[in-house]
Write a protein that holds these residues in place. Structure first.
Motif, PDB file in Angstrom:
ATOM      1  N   SER A   1      41.363  33.072  35.507  1.00  0.00           N
ATOM      2  CA  SER A   1      42.113  34.292  35.785  1.00  0.00           C
ATOM      3  C   SER A   1      42.614  34.938  34.495  1.00  0.00           C
ATOM      4  O   SER A   1      42.524  36.157  34.319  1.00  0.00           O
ATOM      5  CB  SER A   1      43.277  33.952  36.711  1.00  0.00           C
ATOM      6  OG  SER A   1      44.055  35.099  36.960  1.00  0.00           O
TER       7      SER A   1
ATOM      8  N   SER B   1      34.181  35.622  38.083  1.00  0.00           N
ATOM      9  CA  SER B   1      34.569  35.828  39.490  1.00  0.00           C
ATOM     10  C   SER B   1      33.814  34.876  40.398  1.00  0.00           C
ATOM     11  O   SER B   1      34.382  34.315  41.350  1.00  0.00           O
ATOM     12  CB  SER B   1      34.288  37.278  39.904  1.00  0.00           C
ATOM     13  OG  SER B   1      35.046  38.173  39.119  1.00  0.00           O
ATOM     14  N   ASP B   2      32.498  34.715  40.116  1.00  0.00           N
ATOM     15  CA  ASP B   2      31.706  33.782  40.927  1.00  0.00           C
ATOM     16  C   ASP B   2      32.231  32.361  40.794  1.00  0.00           C
ATOM     17  O   ASP B   2      32.212  31.582  41.762  1.00  0.00           O
ATOM     18  CB  ASP B   2      30.229  33.838  40.515  1.00  0.00           C
ATOM     19  CG  ASP B   2      29.609  35.187  40.854  1.00  0.00           C
ATOM     20  OD1 ASP B   2      30.165  35.893  41.707  1.00  0.00           O
ATOM     21  OD2 ASP B   2      28.580  35.541  40.234  1.00  0.00           O
TER      22      ASP B   2
ATOM     23  N   ALA C   1      35.344  31.635  40.160  1.00  0.00           N
ATOM     24  CA  ALA C   1      36.694  31.555  40.729  1.00  0.00           C
ATOM     25  C   ALA C   1      36.672  31.374  42.245  1.00  0.00           C
ATOM     26  O   ALA C   1      37.530  30.691  42.805  1.00  0.00           O
ATOM     27  CB  ALA C   1      37.492  32.812  40.369  1.00  0.00           C
ATOM     28  N   GLU C   2      35.688  31.980  42.939  1.00  0.00           N
ATOM     29  CA  GLU C   2      35.656  31.906  44.407  1.00  0.00           C
ATOM     30  C   GLU C   2      35.554  30.469  44.909  1.00  0.00           C
ATOM     31  O   GLU C   2      36.360  30.034  45.731  1.00  0.00           O
ATOM     32  CB  GLU C   2      34.509  32.768  44.958  1.00  0.00           C
ATOM     33  CG  GLU C   2      34.731  34.253  44.861  1.00  0.00           C
ATOM     34  CD  GLU C   2      35.968  34.699  45.581  1.00  0.00           C
ATOM     35  OE1 GLU C   2      36.261  34.134  46.655  1.00  0.00           O
ATOM     36  OE2 GLU C   2      36.671  35.586  45.068  1.00  0.00           O
TER      37      GLU C   2
ATOM     38  N   THR D   1      39.642  36.455  32.733  1.00  0.00           N
ATOM     39  CA  THR D   1      39.208  37.683  33.410  1.00  0.00           C
ATOM     40  C   THR D   1      40.161  38.827  33.105  1.00  0.00           C
ATOM     41  O   THR D   1      39.719  39.957  32.800  1.00  0.00           O
ATOM     42  CB  THR D   1      39.150  37.447  34.927  1.00  0.00           C
ATOM     43  OG1 THR D   1      38.261  36.356  35.194  1.00  0.00           O
ATOM     44  CG2 THR D   1      38.638  38.681  35.645  1.00  0.00           C
TER      45      THR D   1
ATOM     46  N   ILE E   1      32.318  38.755  33.290  1.00  0.00           N
ATOM     47  CA  ILE E   1      33.407  38.892  34.286  1.00  0.00           C
ATOM     48  C   ILE E   1      32.904  38.509  35.673  1.00  0.00           C
ATOM     49  O   ILE E   1      33.584  37.820  36.450  1.00  0.00           O
ATOM     50  CB  ILE E   1      33.962  40.329  34.268  1.00  0.00           C
ATOM     51  CG1 ILE E   1      34.734  40.579  32.958  1.00  0.00           C
ATOM     52  CG2 ILE E   1      34.871  40.579  35.468  1.00  0.00           C
ATOM     53  CD1 ILE E   1      35.187  42.001  32.760  1.00  0.00           C
ATOM     54  N   ASN E   2      31.662  38.948  36.002  1.00  0.00           N
ATOM     55  CA  ASN E   2      31.093  38.592  37.310  1.00  0.00           C
ATOM     56  C   ASN E   2      30.901  37.083  37.421  1.00  0.00           C
ATOM     57  O   ASN E   2      31.134  36.482  38.485  1.00  0.00           O
ATOM     58  CB  ASN E   2      29.761  39.303  37.519  1.00  0.00           C
ATOM     59  CG  ASN E   2      29.941  40.800  37.717  1.00  0.00           C
ATOM     60  OD1 ASN E   2      31.011  41.250  38.130  1.00  0.00           O
ATOM     61  ND2 ASN E   2      28.924  41.573  37.401  1.00  0.00           N
TER      62      ASN E   2
END
Length: 934
Positions: free
Chosen positions: A179, A634-635, A637-638, A182, A630-631
């Motif tokens: 986080s 995010s991937d 982080a999910e 990001t 960043i993607n």
């Protein structure tokens, strides 16, 4: 005897006199009036005629006597049954008296047995206490082993809790790191995106300038070639006679230049229109893509709402269907399996069906908190879990999600969570917001979700303030809002659901809201489809316009090119007399200078464009790289969020497991200490009981019966001895009571047997008499028919009487005239004389078969003609003559002068009544006097 003397006033004596003389007061055959005869013959009810016949022949009296005898027989049977019941009671009393009589002799034996039972009782108590001691020692040993196992489980649970907390912290650190990374890259990404956009714009502008210079250079090259060609042509030209032609060419060139200018203006206008149409088409296509995506989302939402609406409508009749279409059938299977003994304890579930909301506004919040636990089931042990899994396989196919099964030992009391529950003066916890009747359900939710530590705060901003702006309340880990949002101390997660699915109480309101929403979604889809259709039409129309404009644009370009070429061709024609070669050469030299300047400018622009292009590509690569990073973050982080939630749940589970084992260990140790104290008390009690037993019986006796059984036998024996003591002093009274009871029993037994024999004999007699009654009735019926036919035949009449004894009906039909030619008619169809004659025939036939000392007819010949009256009178006199032992009384208003003279006939004539007369003066008259008066 004086007439005023009363002989008797007793009804019984009157009835005896009537019976003796066979006087039937209510028999219509004895006294039959004209009106009674008329009503009888005109009656439509064949049952009434049959009753008339039965009463006249006294068969009705016989039938009533039989009915009374049968009722008496039934009452006698009831008396026999009561006597048999009384016999049983008397027999029991007789046996009691006999036992009491015989028990006097065994009194000493009973006292000896009582002493021996006391000795056994003393050592039986010792045996039972020793058994209890052994059982307590075994329980203590088992409890100590179990305490050791609980210690080991506590250590294992602590290890698992530490591992779960470490895993949770590691995942949380990774998520925080991602986080932060990001958030750190977000400004850089925005700056790079802005930079890429700016460099694209600068590069496009440079490319436009370069293309413009390139076009200019090409035009200069072409002009240079044409100038050089023109100079050469002029130098070679020698013809000086083309002046008119030159003027014509110049005029045409001017016209062509004007035409080119008009065409170029038209081209510019059409080019603008083409750009407008392209922009409109592009905009419509983008709008179409957006509308299609929106339509797909709305369709998905509509499908979900329709499924939810169907589930809600199904749950209106059966609330359990809200938890799944297979839940009612599954619960029936669970009930059946429990009845067959497949479960140790009946599983509880779904848990959502076992809880009730105190505040309906918190339904979505509680559903967001409990999630899948609302559809879960609780089992007492793993054996029950395996049975439930097998039942679920019938209703849930492989690959589909099944309800969760929680395995936890069932307890009748809810956990005491006061020391670890969250508290806030304004907001409830999930536990306090629910009404839970079943302790197993409450304990399962406490174990699996720690509902005592979760606050419910309706307002979102207030929830953020309570959980994040200040220190959260004691023992509170998280909170949920009325919108279903989840609030932690440092995080906030929005709910995806907008309405509760399982816990809503107002189902009708939910159905109505969903139906409205479904209708809105359908209308929205229809509007989107209409908008999409309009967009398709606009796109096709604009594409058609664009195609036409592009064709027109190409035609204009061709025309312009042709005109310019024609102009250049005309200009290139050598005009020897008017064209100055030197001027052309100067113009060519200037053109070459321009070409060099343009070429130099082009090289600079090309270098600048390539430099800008490299900068643009570099910026795009940087932007793509950071965007991809960043993607990727995010991937990453999910799944980490999911792992964090799972790890959080695992930590909660391990903590609950630890608390569970701590409580069980504490409870077990308390029970163990209680057992040890009980053991000490029992050992002391054993010493006391053994001391008491040795005082009663010094030597130990082997006892097989329990103390309770021995105590009952001692009490029973004591009561028996006391009873014998009470009756022992009056031995003669006991013997007398015994003899009386025995005689009473035997006397009643003889009476019952006598009544049974009487009933049996009565049944045989009644069967025989009923058969005789049927034969007698059949004989009377036949005689009545024969007499009736014989009497009718004297007047050449035909008649028919039909008796139906089963349905108790009698039908009579008479036909005047010859019987073989005339049809039978109902008697109501006859004339007055014929009906009166038929009445006399019927009465005479009844007289022939009935026994009565009197025969009385009233106005029997009132409707007869002279012939019928004479025949009827002869018939009556003939019968009267044949039955002189009976008295015949005939009442008629007609003259009796035609009667023969006889000492057996007496005629009484009534005089006319006088005013005020109260009695009827009768006087006898002779036949001659009667003839004179007539």
């Amino acid at each position: 005897m004086d007439r005023s003397t009363v002989v008797s006033t007793r009804k019984e004596e009157l009835i005896a006199i009537l019976d003796h003389f066979n006087i039937q007061v209510d028999n219509p055959v004895s006294v039959l009036t004209q009106e009674m005869s008329k009503q009888f013959l005109q009656s439509k009810n064949e049952g009434d005629k049959y009753k008339f016949f039965m009463k006249a022949t006294q068969l009705e009296q016989m039938k009533e006597d039989y009915s009374y005898i049968m009722e008496t027989k039934e009452r006698t049977k009831e008396q026999i049954n009561q006597g048999e019941e009384r016999l049983i009671e008397l027999k029991r009393q007789c046996l009691e008296k006999e036992e009491r009589f015989q028990s006097i002799a065994g009194l000493s034996t009973m006292k000896t047995n009582l002493e021996y039972l006391k000795h056994e009782m003393a050592w039986a108590v010792v045996n039972e206490i020793e058994k209890q001691l052994n059982a307590i020692r075994d329980n203590i040993k088992i409890g100590e082993d179990r305490a050791a196992r609980l210690d080991r489980k506590m250590e294992e649970q602590q290890v698992r809790l530490n591992e779960a907390e470490k895993k949770y912290k590691d995942i949380q650190d990774k998520l925080e790191k991602i986080s932060q990374e990001t958030n750190a890259r977000a400004p850089e990404c925005m700056a790079l995106k802005t930079d890429v956009t700016a460099k694209k714009r600068v590069y496009n502008e440079a490319e436009v300038l370069y293309n413009r210079s390139l076009n200019e250079y090409r035009a200069l090259m072409k002009d240079d070639e044409q100038l050089c060609k023109r100079i050469e042509e002029l130098k070679k030209s020698t013809d000086q006679s083309l002046e008119p032609e030159r003027l014509e060419r110049q005029k045409k060139i001017s016209w062509l230049k004007e035409r080119v200018k008009a065409l170029q203006d038209q081209e510019s206008s059409i080019n603008q229109e083409i750009e407008q149409f392209q922009q409109a088409i592009e905009k419509d296509k983008e709008e179409r893509i957006r509308i299609k995506g929106e339509e797909l989302d709305v369709k998905h939402t509509l499908s979900y709402n329709q499924r939810q609406l169907k589930e809600l409508k199904d749950s209106k009749t059966d609330r359990l269907k809200r938890f799944g279409p297979h839940v009612p059938a599954l619960l029936e299977a669970i009930d059946d399996a429990y009845r067959r003994g497949l479960f140790t304890c009946k599983p509880v579930g779904p848990l959502g069906a076992c809880i009730h909301l105190r505040d309906p506004e918190l339904a979505l919040a509680i559903e967001s908190c409990l999630k899948g636990l609302l559809q879960a089931y609780c089992c007492h042990n793993h054996a029950d879990e395996r049975v439930l899994q097998a039942l679920m396989e019938r209703f849930y196919s492989r690959g589909t999600s099944r309800p969760q099964i929680i395995v936890s030992e069932f307890r009748n009391e809810m956990y005491d969570v006061r020391h670890r529950a969250a508290y806030h003066p304004e907001f409830p916890t999930v536990l306090t917001a629910l009404e839970i009747d079943n302790a197993v359900v409450a304990n399962s939710l406490i174990d699996m979700r720690s509902i005592e530590t979760v606050l419910l705060i309706k307002n979102n901003s207030v929830a953020r303030s309570v959980m994040q702006s200040q220190k959260p309340p004691k023992n509170c880990r998280e909170a949920f809002t009325a919108d279903g949002d989840q609030v932690f101390a440092g995080r906030y997660y929005s709910s995806e659901n907008t309405r509760p699915k399982f816990l809503s109480k107002d189902v009708d309101s939910e159905i109505s809201d969903l139906e409205n929403e479904v209708e809105n979604k359908k209308a929205q889809i229809l509007n989107l489809q209409q908008h999409l259709s309009a967009l398709e039409k606009d796109i096709k129309r604009n594409e058609e316009f664009l195609r036409r404009r592009q064709i027109h644009y190409r035609e204009l370009k061709v025309k312009i090119t042709e005109s310019i070429s024609e102009i250049r061709e005309l200009e290139n024609i050598e005009e020897h007399q008017s064209v100055d070669i030197a001027t052309l050469e100067d113009e060519a030299q200037e053109n070459k200078i321009k070409m060099k300047m343009v070429e130099k400018n082009m090289e600079q622009q090309k270098k600048n464009m390539e430099h800008l292009k490299s900068l643009k590509i570099e910026a795009e690569n940087k932007y793509d790289a950071i965007k991809q990073k960043i993607n990727q973050l995010s991937d990453l982080a999910e799944p980490l969020k999911d792992e964090l939630n799972l790890a959080d749940s695992e930590v909660d589970n391990q903590k609950r497991g630890k608390r569970h084992y701590e409580e069980k260990q504490k409870e077990h140790l308390d029970t163990l200490n209680k057992k040890k104290r009980e053991l000490d008390m029992k050992e002391k009690e054993l010493e006391e009981k053994m001391s008491q037993a040795r005082q009663i019986c010094p030597e130990r006796i082997e006892v097989k019966k329990s103390a309770s059984i021995l105590d009952k036998e001692i009490n029973r024996l004591r009561q028996k001895i006391q009873a014998e003591h009470a009756s022992h002093g009056d031995r003669e009274e006991i013997m007398r009571q015994y003899q009386e009871a025995k005689e009473t029993y035997l006397d009643l037994d003889n009476k019952v047997k006598t009544l049974k024999r009487f009933i049996k004999l009565l049944e045989e007699i009644m069967t025989h008499r009923y058969k005789t009654y049927q034969q007698f009735r059949r004989c009377l019926t036949l005689r009545c028919k024969l007499y009736f036919d014989n009497l009718l035949s004297q007047r050449a009449y035909c008649g028919k009487m039909n008796f139906d004894h089963k349905n108790e009906t009698l039908s009579i039909s008479v036909q005047p005239g010859e019987g073989n030619k005339a049809a039978f008619n109902d008697m109501r169809a006859l004339s007055g004389g014929e009906r009166s004659f038929s009445t006399v025939c019927f009465i005479l036939s009844l007289w022939s078969i009935a026994e009565s000392p009197f025969r009385c007819l009233d106005e029997f010949d009132v409707y007869m003609d002279m012939v019928n009256r004479r025949i009827a009178m002869d018939m009556i006199l003939k019968m009267a003559d044949s039955q002189r032992f009976r008295q015949f009384i005939l009442l008629t208003p007609q003259s009796m002068s035609s009667l023969p003279s006889s000492k057996l006939i007496r005629i009484l004539r009534m005089s006319d009544p006088e005013r005020g007369q109260t009695t009827l003066p009768f006087r006898p008259v002779g036949q001659d006097e009667e003839e004179d008066r007539s």
